[in-house]
Design a protein around this motif. Structure first.
Motif, PDB file in Angstrom:
ATOM      1  N   ASN A 128      19.901  76.627  35.779  1.00 43.15           N
ATOM      2  CA  ASN A 128      21.261  76.999  36.172  1.00 43.15           C
ATOM      3  C   ASN A 128      22.064  75.736  36.475  1.00 43.15           C
ATOM      4  O   ASN A 128      21.521  74.630  36.496  1.00 43.15           O
ATOM      5  N   LEU A 129      23.346  75.922  36.707  1.00 44.68           N
ATOM      6  CA  LEU A 129      24.232  74.787  36.920  1.00 44.68           C
ATOM      7  C   LEU A 129      23.858  73.977  38.160  1.00 44.68           C
ATOM      8  O   LEU A 129      23.866  72.745  38.133  1.00 44.68           O
ATOM      9  N   GLU A 130      23.496  74.637  39.237  1.00 44.66           N
ATOM     10  CA  GLU A 130      23.157  73.946  40.478  1.00 44.66           C
ATOM     11  C   GLU A 130      21.945  73.027  40.288  1.00 44.66           C
ATOM     12  O   GLU A 130      21.934  71.893  40.755  1.00 44.66           O
ATOM     13  N   GLU A 131      20.905  73.523  39.618  1.00 44.73           N
ATOM     14  CA  GLU A 131      19.713  72.699  39.358  1.00 44.73           C
ATOM     15  C   GLU A 131      20.046  71.520  38.446  1.00 44.73           C
ATOM     16  O   GLU A 131      19.525  70.423  38.633  1.00 44.73           O
ATOM     17  N   THR A 132      20.895  71.767  37.471  1.00 42.18           N
ATOM     18  CA  THR A 132      21.278  70.705  36.537  1.00 42.18           C
ATOM     19  C   THR A 132      22.056  69.613  37.263  1.00 42.18           C
ATOM     20  O   THR A 132      21.822  68.418  37.045  1.00 42.18           O
ATOM     21  N   ILE A 133      22.966  70.005  38.146  1.00 45.19           N
ATOM     22  CA  ILE A 133      23.731  69.029  38.932  1.00 45.19           C
ATOM     23  C   ILE A 133      22.797  68.235  39.839  1.00 45.19           C
ATOM     24  O   ILE A 133      22.922  67.013  39.957  1.00 45.19           O
ATOM     25  N   ALA A 134      21.839  68.906  40.467  1.00 45.39           N
ATOM     26  CA  ALA A 134      20.870  68.221  41.328  1.00 45.39           C
ATOM     27  C   ALA A 134      20.025  67.239  40.518  1.00 45.39           C
ATOM     28  O   ALA A 134      19.743  66.120  40.976  1.00 45.39           O
ATOM     29  N   LEU A 135      19.633  67.621  39.318  1.00 43.11           N
ATOM     30  CA  LEU A 135      18.863  66.727  38.446  1.00 43.11           C
ATOM     31  C   LEU A 135      19.698  65.505  38.074  1.00 43.11           C
ATOM     32  O   LEU A 135      19.207  64.374  38.129  1.00 43.11           O
ATOM     33  N   GLU A 136      20.947  65.728  37.718  1.00 47.24           N
ATOM     34  CA  GLU A 136      21.805  64.596  37.359  1.00 47.24           C
ATOM     35  C   GLU A 136      22.003  63.661  38.549  1.00 47.24           C
ATOM     36  O   GLU A 136      21.998  62.436  38.393  1.00 47.24           O
ATOM     37  N   GLN A 137      22.138  64.202  39.752  1.00 44.11           N
ATOM     38  CA  GLN A 137      22.266  63.375  40.956  1.00 44.11           C
ATOM     39  C   GLN A 137      21.024  62.512  41.144  1.00 44.11           C
ATOM     40  O   GLN A 137      21.108  61.315  41.417  1.00 44.11           O
ATOM     41  N   SER A 138      19.858  63.114  40.965  1.00 46.23           N
ATOM     42  CA  SER A 138      18.597  62.383  41.092  1.00 46.23           C
ATOM     43  C   SER A 138      18.514  61.272  40.043  1.00 46.23           C
ATOM     44  O   SER A 138      18.127  60.140  40.349  1.00 46.23           O
ATOM     45  N   TRP A 139      18.856  61.598  38.814  1.00 40.85           N
ATOM     46  CA  TRP A 139      18.847  60.594  37.743  1.00 40.85           C
ATOM     47  C   TRP A 139      19.813  59.459  38.062  1.00 40.85           C
ATOM     48  O   TRP A 139      19.501  58.287  37.822  1.00 40.85           O
ATOM     49  N   ALA A 140      20.987  59.782  38.593  1.00 42.47           N
ATOM     50  CA  ALA A 140      21.982  58.751  38.914  1.00 42.47           C
ATOM     51  C   ALA A 140      21.446  57.806  39.984  1.00 42.47           C
ATOM     52  O   ALA A 140      21.581  56.584  39.868  1.00 42.47           O
ATOM     53  N   GLU A 141      20.840  58.361  41.029  1.00 43.81           N
ATOM     54  CA  GLU A 141      20.294  57.528  42.103  1.00 43.81           C
ATOM     55  C   GLU A 141      19.177  56.615  41.597  1.00 43.81           C
ATOM     56  O   GLU A 141      19.160  55.414  41.889  1.00 43.81           O
ATOM     57  N   LYS A 142      18.242  57.172  40.827  1.00 42.78           N
ATOM     58  CA  LYS A 142      17.138  56.367  40.292  1.00 42.78           C
ATOM     59  C   LYS A 142      17.655  55.308  39.313  1.00 42.78           C
ATOM     60  O   LYS A 142      17.179  54.170  39.308  1.00 42.78           O
ATOM     61  N   SER A 143      18.622  55.679  38.491  1.00 44.79           N
ATOM     62  CA  SER A 143      19.182  54.737  37.519  1.00 44.79           C
ATOM     63  C   SER A 143      19.887  53.590  38.222  1.00 44.79           C
ATOM     64  O   SER A 143      19.739  52.431  37.826  1.00 44.79           O
ATOM     65  N   MET A 144      20.650  53.895  39.254  1.00 41.80           N
ATOM     66  CA  MET A 144      21.363  52.842  39.976  1.00 41.80           C
ATOM     67  C   MET A 144      20.389  51.903  40.679  1.00 41.80           C
ATOM     68  O   MET A 144      20.587  50.687  40.676  1.00 41.80           O
ATOM     69  N   GLN A 145      19.332  52.446  41.262  1.00 39.42           N
ATOM     70  CA  GLN A 145      18.316  51.587  41.885  1.00 39.42           C
ATOM     71  C   GLN A 145      17.752  50.618  40.854  1.00 39.42           C
ATOM     72  O   GLN A 145      17.584  49.432  41.123  1.00 39.42           O
ATOM     73  N   TYR A 146      17.451  51.121  39.676  1.00 41.81           N
ATOM     74  CA  TYR A 146      16.899  50.278  38.613  1.00 41.81           C
ATOM     75  C   TYR A 146      17.917  49.231  38.164  1.00 41.81           C
ATOM     76  O   TYR A 146      17.601  48.045  38.057  1.00 41.81           O
ATOM     77  N   ASN A 205      28.080  34.847  29.658  1.00 45.65           N
ATOM     78  CA  ASN A 205      28.648  34.498  30.962  1.00 45.65           C
ATOM     79  C   ASN A 205      29.888  35.334  31.300  1.00 45.65           C
ATOM     80  O   ASN A 205      30.918  34.804  31.691  1.00 45.65           O
ATOM     81  N   ARG A 206      29.790  36.634  31.136  1.00 52.14           N
ATOM     82  CA  ARG A 206      30.902  37.539  31.385  1.00 52.14           C
ATOM     83  C   ARG A 206      30.582  38.475  32.547  1.00 52.14           C
ATOM     84  O   ARG A 206      29.487  38.488  33.080  1.00 52.14           O
ATOM     85  N   CYS A 207      31.542  39.303  32.863  1.00 51.00           N
ATOM     86  CA  CYS A 207      31.393  40.297  33.930  1.00 51.00           C
ATOM     87  C   CYS A 207      30.275  41.269  33.594  1.00 51.00           C
ATOM     88  O   CYS A 207      30.121  41.690  32.450  1.00 51.00           O
ATOM     89  N   TYR A 208      29.486  41.633  34.609  1.00 53.01           N
ATOM     90  CA  TYR A 208      28.351  42.523  34.397  1.00 53.01           C
ATOM     91  C   TYR A 208      28.640  43.942  34.872  1.00 53.01           C
ATOM     92  O   TYR A 208      27.750  44.637  35.313  1.00 53.01           O
ATOM     93  N   SER A 209      29.867  44.369  34.798  1.00 53.14           N
ATOM     94  CA  SER A 209      30.150  45.746  35.177  1.00 53.14           C
ATOM     95  C   SER A 209      29.810  46.651  33.992  1.00 53.14           C
ATOM     96  O   SER A 209      29.914  46.251  32.834  1.00 53.14           O
ATOM     97  N   ALA A 210      29.389  47.830  34.307  1.00 49.79           N
ATOM     98  CA  ALA A 210      29.023  48.782  33.256  1.00 49.79           C
ATOM     99  C   ALA A 210      29.228  50.193  33.773  1.00 49.79           C
ATOM    100  O   ALA A 210      29.253  50.433  34.978  1.00 49.79           O
ATOM    101  N   ILE A 211      29.371  51.111  32.867  1.00 52.64           N
ATOM    102  CA  ILE A 211      29.476  52.525  33.209  1.00 52.64           C
ATOM    103  C   ILE A 211      28.143  53.173  32.897  1.00 52.64           C
ATOM    104  O   ILE A 211      27.663  53.108  31.753  1.00 52.64           O
ATOM    105  N   VAL A 270      26.021  52.220  29.691  1.00 51.51           N
ATOM    106  CA  VAL A 270      24.564  52.069  29.692  1.00 51.51           C
ATOM    107  C   VAL A 270      23.999  53.485  29.671  1.00 51.51           C
ATOM    108  O   VAL A 270      24.244  54.273  30.575  1.00 51.51           O
ATOM    109  N   LYS A 271      23.310  53.805  28.596  1.00 54.88           N
ATOM    110  CA  LYS A 271      22.711  55.143  28.482  1.00 54.88           C
ATOM    111  C   LYS A 271      21.316  54.996  27.893  1.00 54.88           C
ATOM    112  O   LYS A 271      21.154  54.639  26.733  1.00 54.88           O
TER     113      LYS A 271
END
Length: 84
Positions: free
Chosen positions: A57-75, A41-47, A2-3
């Motif tokens: 910088n790398l640290e900000e990018t990682i923090a942004l990706e973490q935020s996106w992951a949390e918001k995406s999972m909530q949705y 009627n199949r399994c609803y698992s997804a990546i 899912v992207k």
């Protein structure tokens, strides 16, 4: 996978920019997609796949990706009730 994504016309009108988006905030029709999949009627698992932009910088990018992951999972967890 899912992207979610966004497509925007470049300001000089010579092409497009395709960028990643937080799940549910892009152009992928998630509600339609889940309703179509429910018919099988199949399994609803997804990546979850994210495509965040590189920031200052790398640290900000990682923090942004973490935020996106949390918001995406909530949705995406909202679709559990549809698949049950």
């Amino acid at each position: 996978h899912v992207k979610d994504f966004s497509i925007q016309r470049l300001t000089h009108q010579m092409g497009f920019s395709v960028t990643g988006a937080i799940a549910g905030e892009g152009m992928l029709p998630m509600t339609w997609l889940w309703s179509e999949l429910a018919a099988f009627n199949r399994c609803y698992s997804a990546i979850l796949e994210l495509w965040p932009p590189f920031t200052n910088n790398l640290e900000e990018t990682i923090a942004l990706e973490q935020s996106w992951a949390e918001k995406s999972m909530q949705y995406l967890l909202n679709f559990q009730s549809i698949s049950s």
